[in-house]
Design an enzyme around this catalytic site. Sequence first.
Site, PDB file in Angstrom:
ATOM      1  N   HIS A  52       0.849  -1.204   0.000  1.00 54.77           N
ATOM      2  CA  HIS A  52       0.000   0.000   0.000  1.00 54.77           C
ATOM      3  C   HIS A  52       0.886   1.256   0.000  1.00 54.77           C
ATOM      4  O   HIS A  52       0.638   2.216   0.733  1.00 54.77           O
ATOM      5  CB  HIS A  52      -0.979  -0.010   1.177  1.00 54.77           C
ATOM      6  CG  HIS A  52      -2.060  -1.037   0.996  1.00 54.77           C
ATOM      7  ND1 HIS A  52      -3.298  -0.737   0.481  1.00 54.77           N
ATOM      8  CD2 HIS A  52      -2.059  -2.378   1.203  1.00 54.77           C
ATOM      9  CE1 HIS A  52      -4.033  -1.835   0.404  1.00 54.77           C
ATOM     10  NE2 HIS A  52      -3.295  -2.856   0.831  1.00 54.77           N
ATOM     11  N   TYR A 317       3.671  -5.099   9.842  1.00 56.73           N
ATOM     12  CA  TYR A 317       3.624  -3.659   9.585  1.00 56.73           C
ATOM     13  C   TYR A 317       4.731  -2.960  10.385  1.00 56.73           C
ATOM     14  O   TYR A 317       5.334  -1.986   9.924  1.00 56.73           O
ATOM     15  CB  TYR A 317       2.258  -3.069   9.961  1.00 56.73           C
ATOM     16  CG  TYR A 317       1.110  -3.554   9.083  1.00 56.73           C
ATOM     17  CD1 TYR A 317       1.235  -4.696   8.281  1.00 56.73           C
ATOM     18  CD2 TYR A 317      -0.108  -2.897   9.059  1.00 56.73           C
ATOM     19  CE1 TYR A 317       0.191  -5.154   7.487  1.00 56.73           C
ATOM     20  CE2 TYR A 317      -1.154  -3.336   8.253  1.00 56.73           C
ATOM     21  CZ  TYR A 317      -0.999  -4.469   7.484  1.00 56.73           C
ATOM     22  OH  TYR A 317      -2.043  -4.914   6.695  1.00 56.73           O
TER      23      TYR A 317
HETATM   24  C1  HEM Z   1      -0.269 -11.712   5.776  1.00 56.97           C
HETATM   25  C2  HEM Z   1      -1.035 -10.760   5.254  1.00 56.97           C
HETATM   26  C3  HEM Z   1      -0.596  -9.338   5.070  1.00 56.97           C
HETATM   27  C4  HEM Z   1       0.666  -8.810   4.990  1.00 56.97           C
HETATM   28  C5  HEM Z   1       2.002  -9.548   5.044  1.00 56.97           C
HETATM   29  C6  HEM Z   1       0.522  -7.376   4.830  1.00 56.97           C
HETATM   30  C7  HEM Z   1       1.575  -6.495   4.736  1.00 56.97           C
HETATM   31  C8  HEM Z   1       1.469  -5.115   4.772  1.00 56.97           C
HETATM   32  C9  HEM Z   1       2.564  -4.193   4.942  1.00 56.97           C
HETATM   33  C10 HEM Z   1       4.027  -4.586   5.065  1.00 56.97           C
HETATM   34  C11 HEM Z   1       2.051  -2.946   4.954  1.00 56.97           C
HETATM   35  C12 HEM Z   1       2.819  -1.624   5.131  1.00 56.97           C
HETATM   36  C13 HEM Z   1       2.845  -1.254   6.625  1.00 56.97           C
HETATM   37  C14 HEM Z   1       3.558   0.033   6.927  1.00 56.97           C
HETATM   38  O1  HEM Z   1       4.721   0.215   6.524  1.00 56.97           O
HETATM   39  O2  HEM Z   1       2.941   0.889   7.593  1.00 56.97           O
HETATM   40  C15 HEM Z   1       0.620  -3.062   4.783  1.00 56.97           C
HETATM   41  C16 HEM Z   1      -0.257  -2.011   4.718  1.00 56.97           C
HETATM   42  C17 HEM Z   1      -1.611  -2.157   4.522  1.00 56.97           C
HETATM   43  N1  HEM Z   1      -2.337  -3.336   4.510  1.00 56.97           N
HETATM   44 FE1  HEM Z   1      -1.582  -5.171   4.686  1.00 56.97          FE
HETATM   45  N2  HEM Z   1      -0.816  -7.050   4.824  1.00 56.97           N
HETATM   46  C18 HEM Z   1      -1.527  -8.215   4.960  1.00 56.97           C
HETATM   47  C19 HEM Z   1      -2.908  -8.348   5.004  1.00 56.97           C
HETATM   48  C20 HEM Z   1      -3.786  -7.326   4.831  1.00 56.97           C
HETATM   49  C21 HEM Z   1      -5.210  -7.443   4.864  1.00 56.97           C
HETATM   50  C22 HEM Z   1      -5.985  -8.737   5.146  1.00 56.97           C
HETATM   51  C23 HEM Z   1      -5.725  -6.191   4.640  1.00 56.97           C
HETATM   52  C24 HEM Z   1      -7.159  -5.747   4.611  1.00 56.97           C
HETATM   53  C25 HEM Z   1      -8.062  -6.151   5.478  1.00 56.97           C
HETATM   54  C26 HEM Z   1      -4.603  -5.271   4.463  1.00 56.97           C
HETATM   55  C27 HEM Z   1      -4.708  -3.925   4.228  1.00 56.97           C
HETATM   56  C28 HEM Z   1      -3.642  -3.036   4.287  1.00 56.97           C
HETATM   57  C29 HEM Z   1      -3.792  -1.602   4.122  1.00 56.97           C
HETATM   58  C30 HEM Z   1      -5.072  -0.831   3.830  1.00 56.97           C
HETATM   59  C31 HEM Z   1      -2.508  -1.057   4.297  1.00 56.97           C
HETATM   60  C32 HEM Z   1      -2.111   0.416   4.208  1.00 56.97           C
HETATM   61  C33 HEM Z   1      -2.048   1.057   5.588  1.00 56.97           C
HETATM   62  C34 HEM Z   1      -1.539   2.474   5.483  1.00 56.97           C
HETATM   63  O3  HEM Z   1      -2.122   3.250   4.705  1.00 56.97           O
HETATM   64  O4  HEM Z   1      -0.575   2.797   6.185  1.00 56.97           O
HETATM   65  N3  HEM Z   1      -3.458  -5.999   4.596  1.00 56.97           N
HETATM   66  N4  HEM Z   1       0.296  -4.400   4.687  1.00 56.97           N
END
Ligand code: HEM
Length: 326
Positions: A52, A317
């Site tokens: 994201h 995260y």
């Molecule tokens: C094992 C599963 C997942 C992994 C490894 C993963 C990994 C990540 C990582 C590394 C980030 C960046 C975090 C940061 O630097 O602040 C992120 C952001 C995000 N993830 Fe995931 N994620 C997973 C599952 C999900 C799921 C299930 C959703 C939705 C329900 C989701 C929605 C988001 C969103 C919306 C962001 C952006 C947050 C922001 O704007 O700072 N992710 N994810």
Amino acid sequence: MTLATRAVLFAALAAAPALAQPAPARADADPAALVDALNAVFGKHDGKRAAHTHGFCIKGSFAPTAEAGRLSKAPHLSAKGPWPVVGRFSMGGGNPAAPNTQKDNTRGLAIHIDLGDGNQTDMVMITAPVFVAKSPEKFLELLQTVASKDKAKIDAFFAANPESTRQKAWLTARPVPASYATTSYFGVHTFTLTNTDGVRRIIKWQLVPSAGEIGLTDEEAKSKAPDFYKPELTERLAKGPVEFTLTAILGEPGDAVDDPTALWPEERQPVAMGTLSFSALEDDAVCDAGIFDPANLVDGIEGPANDGVFQIRSPTYAVSFSRRAQ
Ligand code: HEM
């Protein structure tokens, strides 16, 4: 969690050494392996989120309905508000230039709700009701398979794991959202709400756009700039707030609670829990100063106990944050 506690946690993580290069494939789906695998697919972009990556920060407030307090004793659901909110809209994946016109990609909406006295709670949602993998191990395997760029292996992964095809099928059956303000966002996981009488209900979150679900035709999408969502939202906000109804979809006995690739039957009852209202853009530095943490919940809202994807998100995260904060 208080802001002070989070600041200490993030400072400690930021001090941890980062890997200079993505590590070779590992079988155990720990948070660092997942961030490495995301980097292997999307590239490593210094100072940016591993997923994201392309997004921007906004601000507004949340006000609950009277019904919300009957379902949950959480402060922002049971006391009037309005509660200040900082949020971030984003495109799924780790490409910092992910085009806003891409149909088979999720959009994200993450919010901090300020509960006062330095406390906050978060929600981190996407524009599909399902995730692409049912466990962290499967997500790691998917990322490593995609990184191999071997079409036969990628096809074989999806054939062996049909639940991982659901998200793309859901997205491609729908138009490209015309705006970040004209699409629903889903919490994907199952949460349990508890009210002051101790009554517990399983629910899934959905943010329903007050402007309606409005999409672009494929022709219209082709004519848009790859980065059209931010100017579009800026123009929209100049005319008035951008609003969503926070909805709790009530689960029934037998509904899947620990599988983020499982859909609940369509006929499940929705309950309006409040209005999320965005008033203006916010400085991106405000959103980048920490993580939006799906596990940062309050008394009255619990995450799923046996959903491995939910469990691993928060520490993953934190790893992404520690590397981008270097
Ligand atoms: C094992 C599963 C997942 C992994 C490894 C993963 C990994 C990540 C990582 C590394 C980030 C960046 C975090 C940061 O630097 O602040 C992120 C952001 C995000 N993830 Fe995931 N994620 C997973 C599952 C999900 C799921 C299930 C959703 C939705 C329900 C989701 C929605 C988001 C969103 C919306 C962001 C952006 C947050 C922001 O704007 O700072 N992710 N994810």
